[in-house]
Design a protein around this motif. Structure first.
Motif, short mmCIF file in Angstrom:
data_model
loop_
_atom_site.label_atom_id
_atom_site.label_comp_id
_atom_site.label_asym_id
_atom_site.label_seq_id
_atom_site.Cartn_x
_atom_site.Cartn_y
_atom_site.Cartn_z
N LEU A 35 -8.03 2.49 4.02
CA LEU A 35 -7.75 1.31 3.20
C LEU A 35 -7.02 0.27 4.03
O LEU A 35 -7.32 -0.93 3.96
CB LEU A 35 -6.92 1.71 1.97
CG LEU A 35 -6.79 0.69 0.84
CD1 LEU A 35 -6.39 1.39 -0.45
CD2 LEU A 35 -5.79 -0.41 1.15
N SER A 36 -6.06 0.72 4.84
CA SER A 36 -5.30 -0.21 5.68
C SER A 36 -6.22 -0.92 6.67
O SER A 36 -6.11 -2.13 6.89
CB SER A 36 -4.20 0.55 6.42
OG SER A 36 -3.40 -0.32 7.16
N ALA A 64 -1.81 -5.21 4.26
CA ALA A 64 -0.95 -4.64 3.23
C ALA A 64 0.16 -3.81 3.88
O ALA A 64 -0.10 -2.99 4.76
CB ALA A 64 -1.78 -3.76 2.29
N ARG A 65 1.37 -4.01 3.44
CA ARG A 65 2.51 -3.25 3.96
C ARG A 65 2.45 -1.82 3.44
O ARG A 65 2.31 -1.59 2.24
CB ARG A 65 3.82 -3.91 3.53
CG ARG A 65 5.07 -3.18 4.01
CD ARG A 65 6.33 -3.92 3.58
NE ARG A 65 7.53 -3.23 4.02
CZ ARG A 65 8.77 -3.64 3.78
NH1 ARG A 65 8.95 -4.77 3.08
NH2 ARG A 65 9.81 -2.96 4.20
N LEU A 74 0.84 -1.19 0.00
CA LEU A 74 0.00 0.00 0.00
C LEU A 74 0.88 1.24 0.00
O LEU A 74 1.84 1.33 0.76
CB LEU A 74 -0.92 0.00 1.23
CG LEU A 74 -1.64 1.31 1.57
CD1 LEU A 74 -2.58 1.70 0.43
CD2 LEU A 74 -2.41 1.17 2.88
N CYS A 75 0.52 2.20 -0.84
CA CYS A 75 1.23 3.48 -0.91
C CYS A 75 0.19 4.59 -0.89
O CYS A 75 -0.88 4.47 -1.50
CB CYS A 75 2.06 3.53 -2.20
SG CYS A 75 3.04 5.02 -2.42
N ILE A 114 -2.23 2.23 -4.68
CA ILE A 114 -1.88 3.63 -4.42
C ILE A 114 -3.16 4.39 -4.14
O ILE A 114 -3.97 4.61 -5.04
CB ILE A 114 -1.11 4.24 -5.61
CG1 ILE A 114 0.12 3.40 -5.94
CG2 ILE A 114 -0.71 5.68 -5.29
CD1 ILE A 114 0.94 3.93 -7.11
N ASP A 115 -3.35 4.78 -2.89
CA ASP A 115 -4.56 5.49 -2.48
C ASP A 115 -4.37 6.99 -2.67
O ASP A 115 -3.29 7.52 -2.41
CB ASP A 115 -4.88 5.18 -1.01
CG ASP A 115 -6.36 5.34 -0.70
OD1 ASP A 115 -7.17 5.43 -1.65
OD2 ASP A 115 -6.71 5.39 0.49
#
Length: 687
Positions: free
Chosen positions: A237-238, A245-246, A226-227, A270-271
């Motif tokens: 999102l996390s 997700a890292r 995750l970015c 990518i959020d």
């Protein structure tokens, strides 16, 4: 109506809102103390979180300043209070509304209704470039008209009675309970079957983008990374993914990937991708077999619509995914509908491509007063900006309507807006103030290019001349690459010259394509920053188009000086500069002496003077140890301070200035004295 009786009437309203999944706005308009008292009385009737957005701490309640609302992204609350008694931060209002769950009241505290538009708005200090707060009548009148036209908003003024309206009957609404909606399931199925590629998911707030991405992480059999622009931005999102997700910060992830380390991820999510510099995104994508980018269609942080047109158009292949129906509240939610209308969040219809025999194009220029006469033009103008510049926010709408010195040009065809140009008047400063800006002793608000050419470029005359800066330019997608933008600029060039202006200017993130575009429009590069901007990943560049004899002289001198500094410029910038300009570095010219005097005898910065200092060091046989360490050897500040046992950065700066004075005196004592006097005291005619 008695306050307690009215508050009691709100109870059946709220019960209806919970059943229908709706949220409503309640305006309390009056003196500050009255507004707060009524808000507290209402809060006592309804259980809920009741978060406050206010610059005044509210005892007993969670309170956030308007500028800190973005830190709440990913969270939810039932009911909230937004304090706009001293100023209206519309970005914070839009963000806060997105946190409110179904069944919520948003109570908004505002000044007395008849006085609001004429009161100074402290939020204007963020965007008006004025030294004190200004009244913002056009936006406030627009806001008030939207409130008065919407019978689903409750307007409670201090003196006139308030009419409590129930919502129209509607079917009961049910919050999704962990299962994907049909829209989410359709997209999730596509993603789970993906072998490779780039997917771009856009939606308005409350549509479940983060929930959908979290479902992908939970159901995917391999690893997902995750970015996001910040950890707070990716928090929801996390959480939806069960922390599976890292998380990576964008710059840290890029550094890791480009180091050659193993990338053990099947998906990169990518959020809020529109908030990440596009050059960084481009470099990241190549390291992952599957990428999902999510971004908001339109909102306080920018627009995903423009992101699709600008960034995604540069990709060889990508998949366009959309979520339309809200999941955190019902469709036709009163609060969302109202803010969408007032803040122009709705997507405009797509215009057809120009025909083979198009009608003639017309050009017109106007100032902000025209928005009152042509409200449809405002909607079309702002929507076009949002589609072309994906960081367009409601703050830009406020500037369009009420910031001083704004002017606009448009190109139209058969009554349809085809292209838009937003300009800002600059310059016209007193010579004495321009001199102080050049010397580094003053830096008033505003005048971006004019001040930069004085403060960083070393040309104080630029701030005295009258100029106009291009803030934004946009062309409807189907009309691009047909010369429309150049025609629009040419029309503005004629108009500005007839008004007696000295030059047009533009500031932009340098790319080869943009540099060539502005050159084709008649502009010449006159300044380029030394560091890439975090927002764009590009070097900040400035160019001007002269309109008068004085403007032509400024343009010639500034362009020549930039060419002389070619060796210190990024290679992509140097590549488009003319090679015929004299770039003799074996001497000091007038601009060099002025620059060096500003550094030695005033307060100009080392970065602004670095190129002139290099030429001075090449001509001097003095030791000048700290200057040579910092400028020629490019030693760090900390290392130079330690090497020469100085007391800190201020002591090092003072040593640099002293060594520069010594070198100038040795080179030409007479000229050094003249330029020392120039740097210290303004005198008419020197510039």
């Amino acid at each position: 109506m008695n306050g307690q009786r009215l508050t009691a009437q709100l109870l059946p309203c709220q019960q209806q809102m919970l059943r229908q999944g709706m949220r409503r706005l309640l305006i309390l308009s009056g003196e500050a103390c009255w507004c707060e008292l009524q808000a507290l009385q209402i809060i006592g009737y309804f259980s809920g979180d009741w978060w406050w957005v206010s610059d005044r701490p509210q005892p007993g309640f969670r309170t956030e300043a308007a500028t800190a609302v973005r830190q709440l992204l990913g969270q939810e609350c039932l009911h909230g209070v937004f304090d706009a008694r001293e100023g209206l931060n519309v970005e914070a209002l839009a963000a806060f509304s997105g946190l409110l769950c179904a069944g919520s009241w948003l109570i908004m505290l505002v000044p007395p209704w008849s006085q609001w538009a004429t009161r100074p708005d402290v939020d204007s200090l963020r965007w008006s470039e004025q030294p004190t707060a200004i009244a913002t009548p056009r936006f406030i009148n627009r806001f008030c008209q939207g409130i008065e036209a919407d019978n689903r908003v409750l307007l409670w003024r201090q003196h006139p009675p308030c009419q409590v309206n129930m919502l129209a009957p509607a079917v009961d609404w049910c919050l999704p309970r962990g299962e994907p909606t049909p829209d989410q399931q359709r997209i999730l199925t596509q993603l789970l079957q993906a072998e490779q590629g780039i997917w771009v998911l856009t939606a308005a707030r409350g549509r479940g983008k983060s929930t959908l991405a979290g479902m992908l992480v939970q159901q995917w059999p391999g690893n997902c990374w995750l970015c996001a622009p910040s950890r707070a931005a990716g928090q929801r999102l996390s959480e939806q993914s069960g922390q599976a997700a890292r998380f990576w910060a964008p710059d840290a992830l890029l550094a890791y990937c480009e180091s050659g380390a193993p990338v053990d991820a099947d998906w990169l999510l990518i959020d809020e991708a529109a908030a990440i510099p596009t050059p960084l995104l481009t470099r990241l994508l190549v390291f992952f077999p599957r990428v999902l980018l999510t971004t908001t269609v339109q909102g306080y942080e920018g627009t995903g619509r423009g992101f699709l047109l600008k960034f995604c158009a540069s990709l060889a292949q990508w998949h366009d995914l959309r979520l339309e129906e809200p999941v955190r509240w019902a469709s036709d939610d009163p609060l969302e509908t109202l803010l969408d209308d007032i803040l122009l969040f709705r997507e405009p219809p797509v215009l057809p491509a120009s025909s083979s025999d198009p009608a003639p194009m017309t050009f017109s220029q106007f100032d902000a007063s025209a928005w009152d006469e042509h409200p449809d033009r405002l909607s079309a103008f702002y929507s076009l900006l949002a589609s072309a510049h994906y960081r367009t926010t409601p703050l830009d709408l406020r500037r369009l309507l009420d910031a001083p010195g704004m002017s606009f040009s448009i190109a139209s065809q058969e009554q349809q807006l085809i292209a838009a140009l937003w300009l800002v008047d600059e310059g016209g400063l007193a010579p004495s103030l321009a001199h102080e800006i050049w010397a580094g002793r003053r830096r008033p608000r505003g005048n971006l290019v004019a001040q930069s050419l004085a403060a960083h470029g070393g040309f104080p005359a630029a701030a005295v001349m009258r100029s106009r800066r291009i803030s934004r330019i946009a062309v409807v997608a189907n009309y691009r690459r047909q010369g429309v933008a150049r025609q629009l600029i040419a029309a503005q060039r004629e108009f500005a010259a007839a008004q007696g202006l000295d030059y047009l200017s533009v500031s932009f993130g340098f790319t080869e394509a943009l540099g060539q575009f502005w050159q084709a429009c008649g502009f010449q590069l006159v300044r380029v920053g030394s560091q890439r901007e975090a927002s764009s990943g590009c070097y900040a560049a400035m160019a001007i188009l002269p309109l008068s004899a004085e403007g032509s002289r400024l343009c010639r001198l500034a362009a020549e000086q930039l060419c002389r500094d070619r060796a210190q410029l990024p290679h992509e910038v140097a590549a488009i500069l003319p090679s015929s300009v004299d770039s003799d570095n074996a001497r000091l010219n007038e601009a060099d002496w002025r620059e060096l005097a500003g550094f030695a005898y005033a307060h100009r910065s080392l970065d602004s003077s670095r190129s002139a200092l290099r030429r001075l060091l090449a001509l001097s046989d003095l030791a000048l140890p700290t200057l040579r360490a910092s400028v020629e050897l490019q030693q760090s500040l900390a290392a130079t301070v330690a090497q020469f046992a100085l007391g800190g950065k201020k002591a090092l700066l003072q040593r640099w200035r002293e060594e520069t004075q010594q070198a100038l005196q040795q080179l030409d004592a007479g000229l050094a004295t003249q330029w020392r006097d120039y740097a210290g005291v303004y005198a008419d005619g020197v510039d």
